[in-house]
Design a protein around this motif. Structure first.
Motif: not given
Length: 194
Positions: A143-156
């Motif tokens: 809990s509290g961790a950040s999962v960051v992934y790409g959204q094509p042509d939009e950002g993170m």
């Protein structure tokens, strides 16, 4: 890494879940807010960071933050990333696994769990595709961790892990085809030596 015409495959006992066609549209919607500036995204981070994707990992590194766990496959939008990005994100890669496109196999699930359990930043180099690993990462991260992934042509996309996100991802993963029981056992069991 395999060439485009040589998609990696897994032995039958290593294949766990396959994304059914009728779920693909649900994965197009971002699971959290979209940010285009890595430094601004990092201001909202106060726990471990799990980065899924080469470009996302690269932007976090450029902003001076090495993700606690990074999953990269040498590709973005189905094309090879440029050499600068590839070299930056694969430097110090500590685990290499196969994971076919549109699947979640045992090797990548074990690697994710191992990476989350270590105190050292870990980069998992995936032969195949790493995109779907964001889903089990949200379930398995603290809990509290950040999962960051790409959204094509939009950002993170920034997903701050909480019980609601975990429940949503569990529900989604239960709708995949394959051996969900074994998938959950591998993702959640810490005593099998993987």
């Amino acid at each position: 890494m395999t060439r485009d015409d040589e998609a990696p495959t897994l032995a039958a006992d290593e294949q766990l879940l396959v994304l059914p066609d009728d779920l693909r549209h649900e994965l197009k919607e971002p699971m959290g807010p979209i940010e285009t500036d890595a430094e601004r995204l990092l201001e909202a981070v106060d726990g471990p960071v799990i980065a899924v994707g080469d470009v996302v990992t690269y932007h976090l590194l450029q902003a001076g933050h090495r993700p606690d766990v990074a999953l990269v496959d040498g590709r973005t939008k189905r094309s090879a990333v440029d050499e600068e990005i590839h070299d930056a994100v694969t430097e110090g890669a500590s685990i290499e696994v196969r994971n076919p496109p549109a699947e979640l196999g045992a090797p990548v699930v074990r690697a994710l769990r191992r990476a989350l359990a270590t105190d050292e930043p870990t980069t998992i180099l995936v032969d195949g595709e790493e995109d779907l690993v964001a889903l089990p990462a949200i379930v398995a991260a603290p809990s509290g961790a950040s999962v960051v992934y790409g959204q094509p042509d939009e950002g993170m996309v920034h997903v701050k892990v909480d019980d609601d996100h975990r429940a949503e991802m569990r529900d989604l993963l239960e709708r995949f085809e394959g051996d969900t029981e074994r998938f959950w056992a591998l993702l959640e069991d810490t005593d099998d030596g993987a």
